[in-house]
Scaffold this motif. Structure first.
Motif, PDB file in Angstrom:
ATOM      1  N   ALA A  74     -34.305  -7.100  52.991  1.00  0.00           N
ATOM      2  CA  ALA A  74     -34.312  -8.356  53.747  1.00  0.00           C
ATOM      3  C   ALA A  74     -33.161  -9.249  53.305  1.00  0.00           C
ATOM      4  CB  ALA A  74     -35.642  -9.072  53.555  1.00  0.00           C
ATOM      5  N   LEU A  75     -32.934  -9.336  51.996  1.00  0.00           N
ATOM      6  CA  LEU A  75     -31.859 -10.185  51.486  1.00  0.00           C
ATOM      7  C   LEU A  75     -30.500  -9.673  51.951  1.00  0.00           C
ATOM      8  CD1 LEU A  75     -31.306 -12.642  49.725  1.00  0.00           C
ATOM      9  CD2 LEU A  75     -31.145 -11.112  47.759  1.00  0.00           C
ATOM     10  N   ARG A  76     -30.318  -8.363  51.930  1.00  0.00           N
ATOM     11  CA  ARG A  76     -29.051  -7.800  52.381  1.00  0.00           C
ATOM     12  C   ARG A  76     -28.803  -8.117  53.851  1.00  0.00           C
ATOM     13  NH1 ARG A  76     -27.494  -4.069  55.443  1.00  0.00           N
ATOM     14  NH2 ARG A  76     -29.636  -3.336  55.791  1.00  0.00           N
ATOM     15  N   GLN A  77     -29.835  -7.976  54.673  1.00  0.00           N
ATOM     16  CA  GLN A  77     -29.650  -8.232  56.104  1.00  0.00           C
ATOM     17  C   GLN A  77     -29.423  -9.711  56.382  1.00  0.00           C
ATOM     18  OE1 GLN A  77     -32.313  -5.985  58.486  1.00  0.00           O
ATOM     19  NE2 GLN A  77     -31.612  -6.862  60.424  1.00  0.00           N
ATOM     20  N   LEU A  78     -30.121 -10.577  55.642  1.00  0.00           N
ATOM     21  CA  LEU A  78     -29.906 -12.012  55.806  1.00  0.00           C
ATOM     22  C   LEU A  78     -28.498 -12.410  55.389  1.00  0.00           C
ATOM     23  CD1 LEU A  78     -33.346 -13.259  54.472  1.00  0.00           C
ATOM     24  CD2 LEU A  78     -32.517 -13.547  56.805  1.00  0.00           C
ATOM     25  N   GLN A  79     -27.996 -11.801  54.330  1.00  0.00           N
ATOM     26  CA  GLN A  79     -26.635 -12.094  53.885  1.00  0.00           C
ATOM     27  C   GLN A  79     -25.609 -11.633  54.906  1.00  0.00           C
ATOM     28  OE1 GLN A  79     -26.799 -10.047  50.126  1.00  0.00           O
ATOM     29  NE2 GLN A  79     -27.363 -11.897  48.977  1.00  0.00           N
ATOM     30  N   THR A  80     -25.927 -10.558  55.620  1.00  0.00           N
ATOM     31  CA  THR A  80     -25.005 -10.026  56.630  1.00  0.00           C
ATOM     32  C   THR A  80     -25.051 -10.822  57.928  1.00  0.00           C
ATOM     33  OG1 THR A  80     -25.226  -7.794  55.726  1.00  0.00           O
ATOM     34  CG2 THR A  80     -24.404  -7.981  57.986  1.00  0.00           C
ATOM     35  N   ASP A  81     -26.262 -11.154  58.387  1.00  0.00           N
ATOM     36  CA  ASP A  81     -26.436 -11.730  59.718  1.00  0.00           C
ATOM     37  C   ASP A  81     -26.845 -13.198  59.720  1.00  0.00           C
ATOM     38  OD1 ASP A  81     -25.909  -9.211  60.891  1.00  0.00           O
ATOM     39  OD2 ASP A  81     -27.982  -8.606  60.551  1.00  0.00           O
ATOM     40  N   GLY A  82     -27.186 -13.751  58.533  1.00  0.00           N
ATOM     41  CA  GLY A  82     -27.702 -15.111  58.511  1.00  0.00           C
ATOM     42  C   GLY A  82     -29.170 -15.140  58.916  1.00  0.00           C
ATOM     43  N   PHE A  83     -29.764 -16.328  58.839  1.00  0.00           N
ATOM     44  CA  PHE A  83     -31.183 -16.461  59.179  1.00  0.00           C
ATOM     45  C   PHE A  83     -31.311 -16.691  60.691  1.00  0.00           C
ATOM     46  CE2 PHE A  83     -35.019 -19.051  59.892  1.00  0.00           C
ATOM     47  CZ  PHE A  83     -35.964 -18.154  59.428  1.00  0.00           C
ATOM     48  N   LYS A  84     -31.783 -15.645  61.386  1.00  0.00           N
ATOM     49  CA  LYS A  84     -31.965 -15.709  62.827  1.00  0.00           C
ATOM     50  C   LYS A  84     -33.368 -15.228  63.167  1.00  0.00           C
ATOM     51  CE  LYS A  84     -27.076 -14.631  63.613  1.00  0.00           C
ATOM     52  NZ  LYS A  84     -26.120 -13.643  64.174  1.00  0.00           N
ATOM     53  N   ALA A  85     -33.985 -15.887  64.109  1.00  0.00           N
ATOM     54  CA  ALA A  85     -35.366 -15.548  64.444  1.00  0.00           C
ATOM     55  C   ALA A  85     -35.502 -14.103  64.901  1.00  0.00           C
ATOM     56  CB  ALA A  85     -35.876 -16.500  65.525  1.00  0.00           C
ATOM     57  N   ASP A  86     -34.503 -13.582  65.604  1.00  0.00           N
ATOM     58  CA  ASP A  86     -34.609 -12.236  66.138  1.00  0.00           C
ATOM     59  C   ASP A  86     -34.424 -11.142  65.094  1.00  0.00           C
ATOM     60  OD1 ASP A  86     -35.339 -12.656  68.750  1.00  0.00           O
ATOM     61  OD2 ASP A  86     -33.285 -12.807  69.501  1.00  0.00           O
ATOM     62  N   LEU A  87     -34.078 -11.503  63.857  1.00  0.00           N
ATOM     63  CA  LEU A  87     -34.012 -10.497  62.799  1.00  0.00           C
ATOM     64  C   LEU A  87     -35.392  -9.956  62.452  1.00  0.00           C
ATOM     65  CD1 LEU A  87     -31.457 -11.895  60.183  1.00  0.00           C
ATOM     66  CD2 LEU A  87     -31.137 -10.011  61.798  1.00  0.00           C
ATOM     67  N   PHE A  88     -36.425 -10.702  62.785  1.00  0.00           N
ATOM     68  CA  PHE A  88     -37.787 -10.370  62.366  1.00  0.00           C
ATOM     69  C   PHE A  88     -38.520  -9.677  63.508  1.00  0.00           C
ATOM     70  CE2 PHE A  88     -36.258 -13.802  59.813  1.00  0.00           C
ATOM     71  CZ  PHE A  88     -36.653 -13.457  58.529  1.00  0.00           C
ATOM     72  N   SER A  89     -38.904  -8.426  63.262  1.00  0.00           N
ATOM     73  CA  SER A  89     -39.693  -7.703  64.255  1.00  0.00           C
ATOM     74  C   SER A  89     -41.179  -7.976  64.089  1.00  0.00           C
ATOM     75  CB  SER A  89     -39.428  -6.202  64.136  1.00  0.00           C
ATOM     76  OG  SER A  89     -39.677  -5.751  62.809  1.00  0.00           O
ATOM     77  N   HIS A  90     -41.611  -8.336  62.852  1.00  0.00           N
ATOM     78  CA  HIS A  90     -43.030  -8.505  62.554  1.00  0.00           C
ATOM     79  C   HIS A  90     -43.276  -9.812  61.801  1.00  0.00           C
ATOM     80  CE1 HIS A  90     -42.663  -4.162  63.170  1.00  0.00           C
ATOM     81  NE2 HIS A  90     -43.958  -4.126  63.377  1.00  0.00           N
ATOM     82  N   LEU A  91     -44.453 -10.364  62.001  1.00  0.00           N
ATOM     83  CA  LEU A  91     -44.955 -11.477  61.189  1.00  0.00           C
ATOM     84  C   LEU A  91     -46.339 -11.087  60.709  1.00  0.00           C
ATOM     85  CD1 LEU A  91     -44.688 -15.256  61.580  1.00  0.00           C
ATOM     86  CD2 LEU A  91     -46.977 -14.267  61.383  1.00  0.00           C
ATOM     87  N   GLY A  92     -46.574 -11.225  59.395  1.00  0.00           N
ATOM     88  CA  GLY A  92     -47.854 -10.858  58.807  1.00  0.00           C
ATOM     89  C   GLY A  92     -48.709 -12.067  58.493  1.00  0.00           C
ATOM     90  N   ALA A  93     -50.023 -11.888  58.576  1.00  0.00           N
ATOM     91  CA  ALA A  93     -50.975 -12.956  58.261  1.00  0.00           C
ATOM     92  C   ALA A  93     -52.068 -12.373  57.369  1.00  0.00           C
ATOM     93  CB  ALA A  93     -51.572 -13.551  59.531  1.00  0.00           C
TER      94      ALA A  93
END
Length: 353
Positions: free
Chosen positions: A12-31
């Motif tokens: 997750a950290l690697r992808q955030l560093q590459t693409d920044g924080f974008k809502a569409d980076l997340f395919s799932h949300l857990g509860a």
């Protein structure tokens, strides 16, 4: 940020560093499951589903067990903020006798569910194009049926011992069954529990949601849910407690708002301090800080034990629970700061371990 910790697994950290924080980076949300603990996240949910979710251009797979599934059902209706209002009001107002039976608890919980969903909430959830809901349950095997009989208690005791030997051994006693909206169900890698999928509809939604929180000995077991394999269905947290999910080839990252820094894979694993989460590599975890916890009534997150702690003092319990919900605005404000920051990654730390 003083009240919200944001930590990321290595992928997750690697992808955030590459693409920044974008809502569409997340395919799932857990509860996560956890009874009344969800209340400290209630105000954060308003930002997540009122401001963050509308930024997305593709559907979000929202997955939860027990109260986590209820939170997601509340926000999967057409007006998520109104759904949260209904859940909060009904949940705070629940009342029980000093020694409630599973029948009494089930009756009250059904009343909460009816109030939360309203007249057409199920239809709205089934038709939601923006969020696909997955409700996790545990189907009992090898004598586990939640009845409280001698056979059931013996089977549960065997499940406890099996889990202590190794998590996969508990799969002899529980099967994961996923009730879902949308055309494509979630899939798990082979962790032993399977990923049997059942489509949600008007006829099975209430039973599936109730089953997801059917704690053995606390609520009545839900049996023979329409469209699902025959058998007894119990709390999904028995297998998937805090959403340490063995997702099969996720399209993106998992966002996990959570009430604790400890992520416990299955409910029984909380008694095994050496058992660590295994699937957090692609997870962005949002958790309250120690400073936030100090603000809460009694300095701790609300829990199911509060029903005993506040026995005979329901008004006091409701007051303290409402205060915990309101204090959760600090978490919401910190996430809004993160979401709108020009350099949000400066606020993200690597997930320990």
């Amino acid at each position: 940020m003083k009240y919200l910790d944001i930590t990321a697994g290595p992928e997750a950290l690697r992808q955030l560093q590459t693409d920044g924080f974008k809502a569409d980076l997340f395919s799932h949300l857990g509860a996560a499951a956890g009874g009344p603990k969800w209340q400290v996240l209630a105000r954060l949910d308003r930002v997540l589903f009122g401001e963050w979710l509308p930024q997305r251009t593709r559907p979000l797979h929202a997955v939860g067990a027990s109260i986590g599934a209820w939170r997601l059902a509340a926000v999967a209706v057409a007006d998520p903020l109104a759904g949260l209002d209904r859940l909060e009001e009904a949940y705070l107002a629940q009342r029980y006798s000093l020694k409630p039976t599973p029948q009494e608890v089930t009756r009250v919980v059904r009343q909460i569910m009816d109030a939360m969903l309203g007249d057409d909430g199920v239809a709205q959830i089934l038709a939601n194009p923006r969020m696909h809901l997955s409700i996790l349950t545990a189907r009992g095997l090898a004598g586990v049926d939640g009845s409280g009989s001698g056979r059931d208690k013996l089977a549960l005791a065997r499940a406890v011992l099996a889990n202590a030997r190794g998590r996969r051994h508990m799969a002899d006693f529980f099967q994961r069954v996923i009730f879902h909206t949308g055309q494509t169900p979630m899939r798990f890698i082979d962790d032993g529990f399977g990923d049997t999928a059942v489509a949600l509809n008007q006829g099975n939604f209430a039973d599936a949601l109730l089953a997801s929180g059917a704690i053995p000995g606390v609520l009545e077991t839900v049996s023979d849910i329409p469209g699902a394999p025959a058998g007894a269905y119990l709390d999904g947290g028995l297998i998937d407690y805090h959403m340490d999910l063995a997702l099969h080839e996720p399209a993106g990252l998992l966002l996990l708002p959570h009430f604790s820094h400890r992520v416990t894979t299955g409910w029984l694993d909380q008694f095994l301090p050496w058992r660590k989460p295994r699937y957090m590599q692609r997870t962005l975890l949002l958790t309250p800080t120690a400073e936030f916890l100090q603000l809460l009534p009694n300095g701790r997150v609300p829990s199911r034990k509060d029903f005993a702690r506040y026995a005979g003092r329901d008004a006091e319990r409701e007051r303290d629970w409402k205060k915990a919900i309101d204090l959760g605005q600090h978490l919401a404000d910190d996430f809004a700061t993160f979401m709108h920051s020009k350099e949000p990654l400066q606020l993200v730390r690597p997930l320990p371990g």
